[in-house]
Design an enzyme around this catalytic site. Structure first.
Site, mmCIF file in Angstrom:
data_model
loop_
_atom_site.group_PDB
_atom_site.id
_atom_site.type_symbol
_atom_site.label_atom_id
_atom_site.label_comp_id
_atom_site.label_asym_id
_atom_site.label_seq_id
_atom_site.Cartn_x
_atom_site.Cartn_y
_atom_site.Cartn_z
ATOM 1 C CG ASN A 184 -1.739 1.219 1.395
ATOM 2 O OD1 ASN A 184 -1.767 2.074 0.509
ATOM 3 N ND2 ASN A 184 -2.424 1.343 2.525
ATOM 4 C CE LYS B 272 -0.125 3.046 4.837
ATOM 5 N NZ LYS B 272 0.013 3.085 6.276
ATOM 6 C CG HIS C 37 -5.794 1.764 5.265
ATOM 7 N ND1 HIS C 37 -5.340 2.656 6.202
ATOM 8 C CD2 HIS C 37 -4.801 0.858 5.070
ATOM 9 C CE1 HIS C 37 -4.099 2.307 6.550
ATOM 10 N NE2 HIS C 37 -3.757 1.222 5.878
ATOM 11 C CD GLU D 223 -2.824 5.240 6.931
ATOM 12 O OE1 GLU D 223 -2.823 5.295 5.686
ATOM 13 O OE2 GLU D 223 -1.891 4.713 7.588
ATOM 14 C CD GLU E 93 -3.364 -2.617 7.197
ATOM 15 O OE1 GLU E 93 -2.280 -2.867 6.680
ATOM 16 O OE2 GLU E 93 -3.993 -1.555 7.006
ATOM 17 N N GLY F 212 2.681 1.936 11.024
ATOM 18 C CA GLY F 212 3.665 3.012 10.941
ATOM 19 C C GLY F 212 4.353 3.322 12.257
ATOM 20 C CB SER G 43 5.384 -2.251 11.986
ATOM 21 O OG SER G 43 4.955 -0.937 12.313
HETATM 22 P P1 13P Z 1 3.116 0.170 7.764
HETATM 23 O O1 13P Z 1 3.657 -1.086 7.120
HETATM 24 O O2 13P Z 1 3.867 1.404 7.350
HETATM 25 O O3 13P Z 1 2.987 0.004 9.245
HETATM 26 O O4 13P Z 1 1.632 0.370 7.194
HETATM 27 C C1 13P Z 1 0.729 -0.673 7.232
HETATM 28 C C2 13P Z 1 -0.471 -0.306 6.454
HETATM 29 O O5 13P Z 1 -1.218 0.573 6.839
HETATM 30 C C3 13P Z 1 -0.710 -1.003 5.183
HETATM 31 O O6 13P Z 1 -1.966 -0.729 4.691
#
Ligand code: 13P
Length: 252
Positions: free
Chosen positions: A11, A13, A97, A99, A169, A175, A215
């Site tokens: 992803n 982002k 997601h 976010e 997740e 992150g 992560s």
């Molecule tokens: P990270 O791997 O940066 O923690 O992000 C995970 C994520 O949100 C994938 O959609």
């Protein structure tokens, strides 16, 4: 059930311009040309989908979008529909997601509308679920996940032809460099598979791929992938560099 082909998904982002996305996809395609029996997906921003699609044609990499709107077309400024994503070359779409839930007002209801649109169009939806740190501290993890799955999948017609991917997740692991422990991950993945089984039957539950995200890095992916109910990873930060993403894809 070991017949599920693992899926390692990146992803991206809100990172990478068109030319940066093209460079990364080109390099990644080269690095993973030896891969067999692992599905690979990258999800660039909307603006890079079509150019990246050209680059990864005839490679081991599939294309995904990071969101979808449920109407096919109309006066919905700023939105993108299933036919548009398909025409840009997408096979997958990430839905719900954390976010999007946190910053853009996504609810279980709008997630469900997006799931229905993806499902009926032939795109493979990746339904993201996960608890916050407060939920976990208050021992609400399983009730939160139960609701996200129940509502997210409500009214969907699913069978083996309509592939379903779920991404667990935990919000506190995204992150942050904090990965859930193998025990925590396996416990949740088994719970999610059981939920899908109760709703759609065991054979669909066994065919559903459940990815872990939060992560995931080259040095922790093997341990996660060894868990019986982990069928892949949804990778954020470590998917941005082709070298580190390729190491994750070569986990075994
Ligand atoms: P990270 O791997 O940066 O923690 O992000 C995970 C994520 O949100 C994938 O959609």
């Amino acid at each position: 059930m070991e017949h599920r082909v693992p899926l390692i998904a990146g992803n991206w982002k809100m990172f990478k311009t068109c030319s940066e996305a093209v460079d990364s996809a080109t390099r990644l395609a080269d690095l993973v040309s030896d891969i067999e029996n692992v599905d690979i997906m990258i999800a660039p921003t909307f603006t890079s989908l079509a150019v990246v699609s050209d680059i990864i044609l005839n490679t081991k990499i599939d294309l995904g979008a990071q969101n979808i709107f449920w109407e096919k077309e109309g006066a919905f400024t700023g939105e993108i529909s299933a036919p548009m994503l398909l025409s840009a070359g997408c096979q997958y779409v990430i839905i719900g997601h954390s976010e999007r839930r946190q910053y853009f007002g996504e609810t279980d209801e709008t997630v469900n509308q997006r799931m229905r649109a993806a499902n009926s169009s032939g795109l493979i939806p990746i339904l993201c679920v996960g608890e916050t740190e407060t939920h976990r501290d208050e021992k609400k993890t399983f009730s939160v996940l139960d609701k996200q799955i129940e509502k997210g999948l409500e009214g969907l017609t699913l069978d083996e032809q309509h592939s379903l991917v779920i991404a667990y997740e935990p919000v506190w692991a995204i992150g942050t460099g904090k990965t859930a422990t193998p025990d925590q991950v396996q416990e949740v993945h088994a719970f999610l598979r059981d939920l899908v089984g109760k709703k759609f039957g065991n054979s669909l539950a066994n065919a559903t791929r459940i990815l872990y995200g939060g992560s995931v890095k080259p040095d922790n992916v093997s341990e996660l992938m060894a868990l019986p109910d982990v069928d892949g990873a949804l990778v954020g930060g470590a998917s941005l560099q082709p070298d580190s993403f390729s190491k994750i894809i070569h986990y075994s």
